[in-house]
Design a protein around this motif. Structure first.
Motif, PDB file in Angstrom:
ATOM      1  N   CYS A 173     -11.603 -22.113 -28.474  1.00 27.68           N
ATOM      2  CA  CYS A 173     -11.760 -22.600 -28.651  1.00 27.68           C
ATOM      3  C   CYS A 173     -11.952 -23.614 -29.622  1.00 27.68           C
ATOM      4  CB  CYS A 173     -10.061 -22.951 -29.022  1.00 27.68           C
ATOM      5  SG  CYS A 173      -9.521 -21.315 -27.359  1.00 27.68           S
ATOM      6  N   LEU A 178     -15.144 -22.901 -32.868  1.00 25.32           N
ATOM      7  CA  LEU A 178     -14.347 -21.892 -33.942  1.00 25.32           C
ATOM      8  C   LEU A 178     -13.599 -22.705 -34.546  1.00 25.32           C
ATOM      9  CD1 LEU A 178     -13.591 -18.798 -31.549  1.00 25.32           C
ATOM     10  CD2 LEU A 178     -14.680 -18.336 -33.173  1.00 25.32           C
ATOM     11  N   THR A 188     -17.022  -3.684 -32.875  1.00 23.52           N
ATOM     12  CA  THR A 188     -18.423  -4.398 -33.659  1.00 23.52           C
ATOM     13  C   THR A 188     -19.692  -2.931 -33.852  1.00 23.52           C
ATOM     14  OG1 THR A 188     -18.771  -6.830 -32.324  1.00 23.52           O
ATOM     15  CG2 THR A 188     -20.711  -6.585 -34.111  1.00 23.52           C
ATOM     16  N   ALA A 194     -15.552  -8.361 -37.224  1.00 28.12           N
ATOM     17  CA  ALA A 194     -16.927  -7.489 -37.311  1.00 28.12           C
ATOM     18  C   ALA A 194     -18.091  -7.468 -37.147  1.00 28.12           C
ATOM     19  CB  ALA A 194     -16.771  -7.032 -35.519  1.00 28.12           C
ATOM     20  N   ILE A 201     -19.357 -10.267 -39.799  1.00 24.82           N
ATOM     21  CA  ILE A 201     -20.621 -11.258 -38.932  1.00 24.82           C
ATOM     22  C   ILE A 201     -21.765 -10.820 -38.707  1.00 24.82           C
ATOM     23  CG2 ILE A 201     -19.935 -12.777 -37.098  1.00 24.82           C
ATOM     24  CD1 ILE A 201     -17.081 -12.275 -37.337  1.00 24.82           C
ATOM     25  N   LEU A 205     -17.905 -17.395 -42.220  1.00 22.29           N
ATOM     26  CA  LEU A 205     -18.285 -16.431 -41.308  1.00 22.29           C
ATOM     27  C   LEU A 205     -17.063 -17.080 -39.694  1.00 22.29           C
ATOM     28  CD1 LEU A 205     -22.004 -15.043 -41.628  1.00 22.29           C
ATOM     29  CD2 LEU A 205     -19.705 -13.933 -41.902  1.00 22.29           C
ATOM     30  N   ILE A 206     -17.470 -18.032 -39.886  1.00 18.27           N
ATOM     31  CA  ILE A 206     -17.032 -18.288 -38.321  1.00 18.27           C
ATOM     32  C   ILE A 206     -15.467 -18.671 -38.843  1.00 18.27           C
ATOM     33  CG2 ILE A 206     -16.559 -20.048 -36.538  1.00 18.27           C
ATOM     34  CD1 ILE A 206     -20.205 -21.052 -37.451  1.00 18.27           C
ATOM     35  N   GLY A 243     -14.589 -15.178 -38.212  1.00 20.56           N
ATOM     36  CA  GLY A 243     -14.062 -15.447 -35.980  1.00 20.56           C
ATOM     37  C   GLY A 243     -13.033 -15.365 -35.686  1.00 20.56           C
ATOM     38  N   LEU A 292     -10.349 -13.420 -36.091  1.00 18.04           N
ATOM     39  CA  LEU A 292     -10.251 -12.512 -34.719  1.00 18.04           C
ATOM     40  C   LEU A 292      -9.805 -12.776 -33.712  1.00 18.04           C
ATOM     41  CD1 LEU A 292     -11.094  -9.145 -35.066  1.00 18.04           C
ATOM     42  CD2 LEU A 292     -13.594  -9.762 -34.142  1.00 18.04           C
ATOM     43  N   PHE A 293     -10.099 -13.802 -32.772  1.00 18.53           N
ATOM     44  CA  PHE A 293      -9.925 -14.141 -31.937  1.00 18.53           C
ATOM     45  C   PHE A 293      -8.060 -14.749 -31.744  1.00 18.53           C
ATOM     46  CE2 PHE A 293     -10.249 -16.885 -28.055  1.00 18.53           C
ATOM     47  CZ  PHE A 293      -9.758 -18.313 -28.453  1.00 18.53           C
ATOM     48  N   THR A 314      -6.555 -11.159 -31.654  1.00 18.69           N
ATOM     49  CA  THR A 314      -7.022 -10.217 -30.486  1.00 18.69           C
ATOM     50  C   THR A 314      -5.875 -11.369 -29.044  1.00 18.69           C
ATOM     51  OG1 THR A 314      -8.790 -11.693 -30.143  1.00 18.69           O
ATOM     52  CG2 THR A 314      -8.724  -9.177 -31.046  1.00 18.69           C
ATOM     53  N   PHE A 315      -6.031 -12.420 -29.727  1.00 21.69           N
ATOM     54  CA  PHE A 315      -5.443 -13.062 -28.490  1.00 21.69           C
ATOM     55  C   PHE A 315      -4.054 -12.935 -28.464  1.00 21.69           C
ATOM     56  CE2 PHE A 315      -3.848 -15.987 -25.813  1.00 21.69           C
ATOM     57  CZ  PHE A 315      -2.908 -17.267 -26.668  1.00 21.69           C
TER      58      PHE A 315
END
Lengths: 276, 326, 283
Positions: free
Chosen positions: B50, B53, B250, B275, B278, B294-295, B298, B301-302, B305-306
């Motif tokens: 976490c 990111l 991905t 995905a 990236i 790009l991060i 990420g 996305l994180f 989905t979390f």
């Protein structure tokens, strides 16, 4: 109603059969089992059960745990067919016709069942009671449906308690209330026979009393068979009682006789509390 | 010492440093410390993820703020980075995948849980669960060399002849597209829906079914009107799980989506997903801002989905509890 | 009110068929995938696949020997990192932790499990590759190892909790301290499940491509040691599949066949090893 019939001295081995006895009631035979044998795989759970349930009477089935009374009850509306590996020999007649010759869904409309623990659907109270009507192609219109639901709830002695929350979940009610909803649900399709499998075993005495009272009220339009492990209940409620032991029907007679003057020693031992 | 250490441990601890050493000699403290360290490591690793990111996307977040999520221009040369095309592509392909996978998955689960005899059901479930074990890159392989040509040759022309007027089927079809990615994704997520839904359906208590059958309902009526509603929360959970899986997918996606950062209404157009971009551009990223952008993708996305996984777990647990209490 | 049982039977039958069709489609997909890969991959497979290094474009006879070895090394490292942490964490959860800590750890483990694999790749890049200054087998192993942790924790805890309390009590009653009871009685009783769970875990990460894209990266040649970028099987499949060369496509199919066989073999073995129908933790 029930006659003070004196049973002939019967042999200890053979269970009472229809031909040996004088009729216990003038009412026609509604539901008859003839020489019923039932197997779970290799294990024989019921041996040669023959019993007549008379119309508009309450018949109680008593006996210690595991004696087969619930198993027997479940054959009466062919619920045993939902379990794999069971086998049934013998005959069951409803109004003289074999229940195995007719469509099972149609049979279950005529022979309803209330289960040991209340099992309302995750729907509103109204929808629970209306379910049986809906799945059987009810086409009478909304007004009439509401009347039918109200009628069933009244018969189940719970209308006053739920009339203001018909569209709330059935789970919001107490155990005893839920069981009466389940009774209303079963009554909505106007069955001719109602089977109850230890309906009060999970309930407190007050809830139990309410249900027993409503059963009396149902007699004029319904034939009732109730399985109970509570002997006092059987004595209070029923006209006829059958005593089961280890899968056999030991004795079947008017309730008064069974409890006051049983013919078989096993029956006497059980009703006087010496075992079970 | 020949005496069994057991007695020393069973005696009441004297307290203080001496007792710690005594217990340490006995092994109990060691065992506790080792296992606790492992558990703590899990916590640290997750926290680190976490943190990283957030920290590494700082540059991009600082520069673009929330507009990052709504800008559709992705031009690395000019230093402009907007996440919208990727969010769009991710959402579109996942929604399409769900539209296919949900009826297919629930229908299969109903068959396996309620209709099929136990042995067939177990055998088929075993096979279907193997589908979940197939690596993503293999789905990509099949997608590129089998699905795309089939779509090009027969399916899409047929679709266009019937539905060609709809905006979602407009334009030329070159094989790689949202459509192809959606279909591949649906095949990949169906096993999750089937697996979880089947289990929640099986766990609906017996007496619910019996009550319905006793009222003269047929088997199908019982399944559809009683069993499935009982299992509905769990089934919802399985859908959330499948969605979370689809969003993060991905390899298979990047092999068939076309990798074009644009936003098009037509499903037949090529697109891009978070995905996928990236995966494709990370190692080529020049400059801190590019990498940071790009991060940040990420991170998005994180985050999504979390949330989805959390909701899924709550829903599935709620069904399990309902079944246990009945 | 009519029972309309004839209509009910029709609907019953129709829905049986419809739902059966759905299930059949899914099963059919698996059969198709397997069949096609066996057919297409099998025929492209040759000895040179296993023994040769990749050949330059245009030359025939290239193989993926380095990718096979690379995958092996990466997976070995991943197992060495992921399984101990996961296993011991699971032991902690099942045997030692209090309620609140257990809740937190479980929650965090589920969170870790849900992280998309590409995001794991990003983080390992920033934490390992960037400070080291180069891609490496080691970084690849770390990435896959992190992915192995959550499943290992859950499956270990699951199988340990399934050991009946009476077994532990018997050990205590004989005077065994807690840690001894765990090592000599509880863990052996759960061993079968834990090993199966580990195998499933391995099968899952064996097929992962995304996290390797920016950790191990790739390599045309052998990658000695742990500090250099390395070819791995899944990444090779990806690289070859999207390239425009027929020969590379052929090799991609062969590699796909090998990878799929490996993954499915481990999967089926692990599931069979569990007693019939017991709980298989979902990835």
């Amino acid at each position: 109603m029930s006659q003070e019939a004196r049973l002939p001295v019967s042999k200890i081995e053979s269970p009472p059969t229809v031909s040996e006895k004088k009729p216990l009631s003038e009412n026609p035979k509604k539901l008859c089992a003839e020489k019923l044998n039932f197997f779970y795989g290799k294990f024989q759970a019921l041996h040669d059960i023959s019993i007549d349930m008379r119309e508009n009477h309450i018949t109680a089935l008593i006996g210690p745990s595991g004696c087969g009374k619930s198993t027997f009850l479940r054959t009466l509306n062919r619920m045993h067919e939902t379990v794999r590996g069971t086998r049934l020999e013998g005959q069951i007649l409803l109004d003289g016709e074999s229940i195995f010759q007719q469509n099972v869904n149609a049979l279950r409309l005529k022979v309803g069942m209330v289960f040991q623990r209340s099992n309302p659907f995750p729907k509103s109270i109204f929808e629970n009671v209306a379910y049986g009507l809906r799945v059987n192609g009810y086409d009478g219109g909304k007004q009439r449906l509401q009347e039918e639901v109200e009628r069933s709830l009244r018969k189940a002695a719970i209308w006053d308690e739920v009339k203001d929350k018909l569209h709330e979940s059935a789970f919001g009610l107490s155990g005893g209330q839920q069981q009466r909803i389940c009774i209303a649900r079963a009554l909505a399709v106007r069955p001719e026979v109602l089977l109850l499998d230890e309906p009060c075993s999970a309930l407190d005495p007050i809830a139990t009393a309410k249900i027993e009272e409503l059963l009396f009220g149902l007699k004029p339009e319904c034939t009732i068979v109730i399985v109970t492990h509570n002997m006092q209940q059987a004595a209070r409620v029923s006209d006829f009682t059958g005593f089961f032991l280890l899968g056999k029907l030991i004795e079947f007679d008017s309730t008064n006789l069974i409890f006051q003057n049983p013919s078989k020693s096993e029956t006497e031992d059980y009703v006087t509390g010496r075992f079970g | 010492m020949a005496t069994t250490p057991v007695l020393g441990e069973r005696a009441l601890p004297p307290g203080g440093a001496r007792s710690f050493l005594m217990r340490l000699r006995g092994g109990e403290e060691i065992a506790y410390t080792i296992t606790f360290t492992a558990a703590a490591a899990i916590f640290v690793i997750t926290a680190l993820i976490c943190y990283e990111l957030f920290a590494q996307s700082e540059i991009s977040r600082h520069k673009f703020g929330w507009a990052f999520l709504f800008t559709s221009e992705w031009d690395p040369v000019a230093g402009k980075f907007g996440a919208l095309p990727f969010i769009y592509g991710t959402v579109i392909t996942s929604v399409l995948a769900l539209l296919i996978a949900i009826p297919q998955g629930i229908g299969s689960a109903i068959f396996l849980a309620e209709m099929a005899p136990a042995r067939i059901s177990n055998a088929l479930t075993f096979l279907i669960e193997l589908l979940a074990a197939v690596p993503s890159v293999i789905y990509g392989l099949l997608g590129v060399f089998i699905l795309v040509p089939v779509l090009q040759k027969s399916v899409v022309p047929a679709l266009k002849s019937v539905f060609g007027a709809l905006p979602i089927f407009q334009g030329a079809f070159y094989g790689v597209s949202y459509f192809s990615a959606g279909i591949v994704l649906s095949v990949m997520i169906v096993p999750f829906i089937i697996s979880v839904s089947r289990e929640v359906l099986i766990s609906v208590p017996r007496d619910q079914r019996e009550a319905s059958l006793a009222l003269g309902a047929s088997k199908w009526q019982t399944v559809w009107l009683v069993v499935v509603p009982n299992a509905s929360t769990g089934i919802m959970g399985s859908i959330f799980l499948a969605l979370a899986r689809a969003l993060g997918e991905t390899m298979a996606v990047t092999m068939v989506i076309g990798n074009t950062p644009q936003i098009k209404a037509s499903l037949l157009a090529p697109g891009y997903s978070i995905a996928a971009v990236i995966a494709n551009e990370f190692t080529e990223a020049t400059g801190d801002l590019y990498l940071s952008a790009l991060i940040e993708l990420g991170l998005v996305l994180f985050g999504v989905t979390f949330v989805l996984n959390g909701l899924a777990r709550i829903l599935i647990m709620a069904t399990a509890q309902k079944g246990a209490h009945s | 009110m009519k029972p309309s049982s004839h209509w009910k039977n029709i609907v019953n039958f129709a829905m049986f068929g419809l739902t059966g069709l759905c299930a059949l489609v899914s099963v059919g997909t698996l059969v198709f995938i397997l069949g096609y890969l066996v057919f297409n991959g099998g025929k492209s497979l040759s000895m040179s696949f296993f023994t040769n290094l990749p050949a330059p474009v245009g030359e025939v006879g290239g193989g993926m020997a380095n990718a096979l070895l690379g995958s092996g090394k990466v997976l070995l490292l991943a197992t060495l990192i992921g399984i101990p942490i996961g296993f011991l964490g699971g032991v902690y959860l099942s045997e030692y932790s209090g309620k609140t800590i257990a809740f937190v750890i479980r929650y965090v483990t589920d969170l870790l499990n849900g992280v998309p694999s590409i995001v794991i790749g990003i983080v390992v890049y920033t934490l390992v590759v960037h400070p080291m200054g180069h891609f490496s087998t080691f970084a690849g192993g770390v990435a896959l190892g992190i992915m192995m942790i959550p499943i290992s924790v859950r499956s270990t805890e699951e199988y340990l909790l399934a050991v009946p309390p009476s077994l532990r009590e018997a050990a205590f009653a004989l005077g065994a301290p807690k840690w001894k009871a765990i090592i000599t009685v509880v863990i052996p009783a759960a061993m079968r499940g834990i090993i199966s769970g580990t195998m499933l875990d391995l099968a899952r990460v064996a097929g992962e491509t995304a996290p390797l894209l920016f950790t191990a990266l790739g390599n045309q040649f052998w990658s000695p040691g742990w500090n250099q970028p390395s070819a791995t099987l899944p990444v090779m499949i990806f690289t070859y599949a999207i390239a425009p060369y027929e020969d590379w496509h052929r090799q991609a199919w062969a590699a796909g066949f090998v990878l799929l066989m490996l993954v499915l073999l481990i999967n089926v073995t692990a599931r069979m090893a569990l007693s019939k129908g017991s709980y298989v933790p979902r990835g």
